[in-house]
Design a protein around this motif. Structure first.
Motif, PDB file in Angstrom:
ATOM      1  N   LEU A 115       2.222   9.268  -6.316  1.00 30.64           N
ATOM      2  CA  LEU A 115       2.783  10.619  -6.236  1.00 30.64           C
ATOM      3  C   LEU A 115       3.784  10.841  -7.359  1.00 30.64           C
ATOM      4  O   LEU A 115       3.818  11.871  -8.011  1.00 30.64           O
ATOM      5  CB  LEU A 115       3.475  10.818  -4.878  1.00 30.64           C
ATOM      6  CG  LEU A 115       2.567  11.023  -3.667  1.00 30.64           C
ATOM      7  CD1 LEU A 115       3.396  10.968  -2.388  1.00 30.64           C
ATOM      8  CD2 LEU A 115       1.820  12.336  -3.763  1.00 30.64           C
ATOM      9  N   SER A 116       4.634   9.819  -7.566  1.00 26.14           N
ATOM     10  CA  SER A 116       5.681   9.938  -8.573  1.00 26.14           C
ATOM     11  C   SER A 116       5.116  10.018  -9.980  1.00 26.14           C
ATOM     12  O   SER A 116       5.587  10.776 -10.817  1.00 26.14           O
ATOM     13  CB  SER A 116       6.554   8.711  -8.441  1.00 26.14           C
ATOM     14  OG  SER A 116       7.820   8.940  -8.771  1.00 26.14           O
ATOM     15  N   LEU A 132      -0.674   4.943   6.200  1.00 25.99           N
ATOM     16  CA  LEU A 132       0.438   4.012   6.028  1.00 25.99           C
ATOM     17  C   LEU A 132       1.770   4.748   5.915  1.00 25.99           C
ATOM     18  O   LEU A 132       2.791   4.299   6.422  1.00 25.99           O
ATOM     19  CB  LEU A 132       0.201   3.160   4.784  1.00 25.99           C
ATOM     20  CG  LEU A 132      -1.120   2.380   4.786  1.00 25.99           C
ATOM     21  CD1 LEU A 132      -1.322   1.643   3.479  1.00 25.99           C
ATOM     22  CD2 LEU A 132      -1.157   1.409   5.961  1.00 25.99           C
ATOM     23  N   LEU A 133       1.743   5.883   5.251  1.00 30.79           N
ATOM     24  CA  LEU A 133       2.957   6.694   5.143  1.00 30.79           C
ATOM     25  C   LEU A 133       3.405   7.171   6.516  1.00 30.79           C
ATOM     26  O   LEU A 133       4.602   7.159   6.836  1.00 30.79           O
ATOM     27  CB  LEU A 133       2.703   7.890   4.225  1.00 30.79           C
ATOM     28  CG  LEU A 133       3.885   8.844   4.000  1.00 30.79           C
ATOM     29  CD1 LEU A 133       5.068   8.106   3.388  1.00 30.79           C
ATOM     30  CD2 LEU A 133       3.473  10.006   3.116  1.00 30.79           C
ATOM     31  N   ALA A 158       0.827  -1.210   0.000  1.00 32.38           N
ATOM     32  CA  ALA A 158       0.000   0.000   0.000  1.00 32.38           C
ATOM     33  C   ALA A 158       0.856   1.253   0.000  1.00 32.38           C
ATOM     34  O   ALA A 158       0.582   2.224  -0.708  1.00 32.38           O
ATOM     35  CB  ALA A 158      -0.934  -0.005   1.207  1.00 32.38           C
ATOM     36  N   VAL A 159       1.935   1.227   0.785  1.00 25.93           N
ATOM     37  CA  VAL A 159       2.847   2.381   0.815  1.00 25.93           C
ATOM     38  C   VAL A 159       3.501   2.569  -0.543  1.00 25.93           C
ATOM     39  O   VAL A 159       3.609   3.687  -1.055  1.00 25.93           O
ATOM     40  CB  VAL A 159       3.929   2.189   1.910  1.00 25.93           C
ATOM     41  CG1 VAL A 159       4.985   3.277   1.805  1.00 25.93           C
ATOM     42  CG2 VAL A 159       3.292   2.210   3.288  1.00 25.93           C
ATOM     43  N   GLN A 218      13.960  10.989   2.586  1.00 27.63           N
ATOM     44  CA  GLN A 218      14.866  10.482   1.555  1.00 27.63           C
ATOM     45  C   GLN A 218      14.940   8.960   1.611  1.00 27.63           C
ATOM     46  O   GLN A 218      14.936   8.276   0.574  1.00 27.63           O
ATOM     47  CB  GLN A 218      16.263  11.083   1.737  1.00 27.63           C
ATOM     48  CG  GLN A 218      16.371  12.527   1.259  1.00 27.63           C
ATOM     49  CD  GLN A 218      17.742  13.116   1.492  1.00 27.63           C
ATOM     50  OE1 GLN A 218      18.544  12.583   2.286  1.00 27.63           O
ATOM     51  NE2 GLN A 218      18.041  14.224   0.820  1.00 27.63           N
ATOM     52  N   ARG A 219      14.974   8.411   2.802  1.00 27.69           N
ATOM     53  CA  ARG A 219      15.022   6.964   2.952  1.00 27.69           C
ATOM     54  C   ARG A 219      13.722   6.310   2.481  1.00 27.69           C
ATOM     55  O   ARG A 219      13.731   5.168   2.020  1.00 27.69           O
ATOM     56  CB  ARG A 219      15.284   6.598   4.411  1.00 27.69           C
ATOM     57  CG  ARG A 219      16.658   7.036   4.907  1.00 27.69           C
ATOM     58  CD  ARG A 219      16.879   6.648   6.341  1.00 27.69           C
ATOM     59  NE  ARG A 219      18.205   7.042   6.792  1.00 27.69           N
ATOM     60  CZ  ARG A 219      18.786   6.552   7.879  1.00 27.69           C
ATOM     61  NH1 ARG A 219      18.160   5.643   8.616  1.00 27.69           N
ATOM     62  NH2 ARG A 219      19.985   6.954   8.233  1.00 27.69           N
ATOM     63  N   LEU A 220      12.623   7.036   2.620  1.00 32.48           N
ATOM     64  CA  LEU A 220      11.333   6.504   2.191  1.00 32.48           C
ATOM     65  C   LEU A 220      11.071   6.751   0.705  1.00 32.48           C
ATOM     66  O   LEU A 220      10.068   6.274   0.167  1.00 32.48           O
ATOM     67  CB  LEU A 220      10.207   7.139   3.012  1.00 32.48           C
ATOM     68  CG  LEU A 220      10.206   6.839   4.516  1.00 32.48           C
ATOM     69  CD1 LEU A 220       9.051   7.568   5.200  1.00 32.48           C
ATOM     70  CD2 LEU A 220      10.119   5.349   4.784  1.00 32.48           C
ATOM     71  N   GLY A 221      11.950   7.517   0.061  1.00 35.94           N
ATOM     72  CA  GLY A 221      11.773   7.814  -1.356  1.00 35.94           C
ATOM     73  C   GLY A 221      10.676   8.821  -1.637  1.00 35.94           C
ATOM     74  O   GLY A 221      10.091   8.823  -2.721  1.00 35.94           O
ATOM     75  N   VAL A 222      10.407   9.704  -0.680  1.00 34.88           N
ATOM     76  CA  VAL A 222       9.343  10.702  -0.824  1.00 34.88           C
ATOM     77  C   VAL A 222       9.956  12.075  -1.084  1.00 34.88           C
ATOM     78  O   VAL A 222      10.819  12.534  -0.330  1.00 34.88           O
ATOM     79  CB  VAL A 222       8.470  10.770   0.452  1.00 34.88           C
ATOM     80  CG1 VAL A 222       7.410  11.861   0.314  1.00 34.88           C
ATOM     81  CG2 VAL A 222       7.813   9.424   0.706  1.00 34.88           C
TER      82      VAL A 222
END
Length: 263
Positions: A18-19, A217-218, A10-11, A56-60
């Motif tokens: 978003l991307s 979830l985020l 889901a995350v 950054q670690r989450l790629g957001v």
């Protein structure tokens, strides 16, 4: 499908969504040094740099905007921002916002007064008849906010509040201990302003986001990664950089080194 796999899937879908649309999380905040502030065009601060590292670690990807705090809250209410950095938890905001289980930092609200007009208050009763400088939209605790013993006068910025204090337009001002000491140093007010003994309230600061698809979830992933980051040398370095603040004692105007490390 195992629960953890469902969560990660889901995350991932949320981030891919978003991307795909070239979107970034729109995060608003008010300059609140040393937690978050701008220095010669560069955003800095303990909570800002921590949040950047976690995202950054989450790629957001994040789009940041500095605004007066009252405007930040309005942006959230109107859906023009996805989240706010360094916001306190309030039950009134639960219907709108999601908070991670892990806070970014702790705030300690204290009072400051001009040395030539000393008010070394120890209880709220000592504020009777006085005018206290505040910041619009901030939560100082019910005991302070609901008291009828004294007057509250808002200012557009923390620097403006200290300016009013120096000019005698207010008797004291209230702000976080670290923030107050940072502004005192920035304005060259060492030796002119002291901190009163009273701690009005203590609160935790969070990175909160508006409720929406995938945001719960985020928030869970953010909390887990933040907790992990706080155990690492990189966070210890940030804490050492921003955590050691010297506080002028109220009674003797001597300098006391506050504990370095995570707030």
């Amino acid at each position: 499908m195992p629960v953890i796999l469902k969560l990660l899937t889901a995350v991932l879908f949320t981030l891919l969504s978003l991307s795909a649309f070239g979107e970034k999380l729109r995060i608003v905040t008010e300059p609140w040094a040393p937690y978050v502030y701008e220095d010669q065009g560069t955003m800095r601060g303990l909570d800002f740099e921590t949040t950047v590292a976690v995202f950054q670690r989450l790629g957001v990807e994040v789009e940041w905007q500095f605004l007066p705090w009252k405007r930040c809250l309005a942006m959230l209410d109107q859906g023009h921002a996805d989240g706010a950095l360094d916001i306190f938890h309030s039950p009134d905001r639960d219907a709108l916002l999601l908070y991670p289980s892990e806070p970014l930092s702790d705030v300690e609200f204290v009072l400051f007064y001009a040395n030539n007009r000393p008010h070394p208050v120890e209880t709220l009763d000592d504020l009777r008849g006085l005018t206290i400088g505040t910041s619009p939209g901030y939560l100082y605790g019910d005991a302070f906010s609901e008291s009828s013993l004294f007057s509250r006068e808002p200012a557009p910025s923390h620097e403006a509040n200290f300016g009013k204090l120096s000019l005698g337009r207010i008797d004291l001002l209230i702000t976080d201990r670290r923030v107050g000491q940072h502004v005192i140093k920035a304005l060259g007010l060492e030796g002119e302003v002291s901190q009163a003994p009273l701690v009005v309230s203590r609160q935790q600061q969070f990175l909160a986001v508006r409720r929406g698809a995938g945001m719960d979830l985020l928030v869970q992933r953010f909390a887990a990664e933040l907790k992990r980051f706080k155990q690492e040398p990189a966070y210890a370095t940030l804490s050492a950089k921003y955590g050691g603040i010297q506080a002028i004692t109220a009674s003797e105007h001597t300098v006391e080194q506050q504990e370095s490390g995570a707030p």
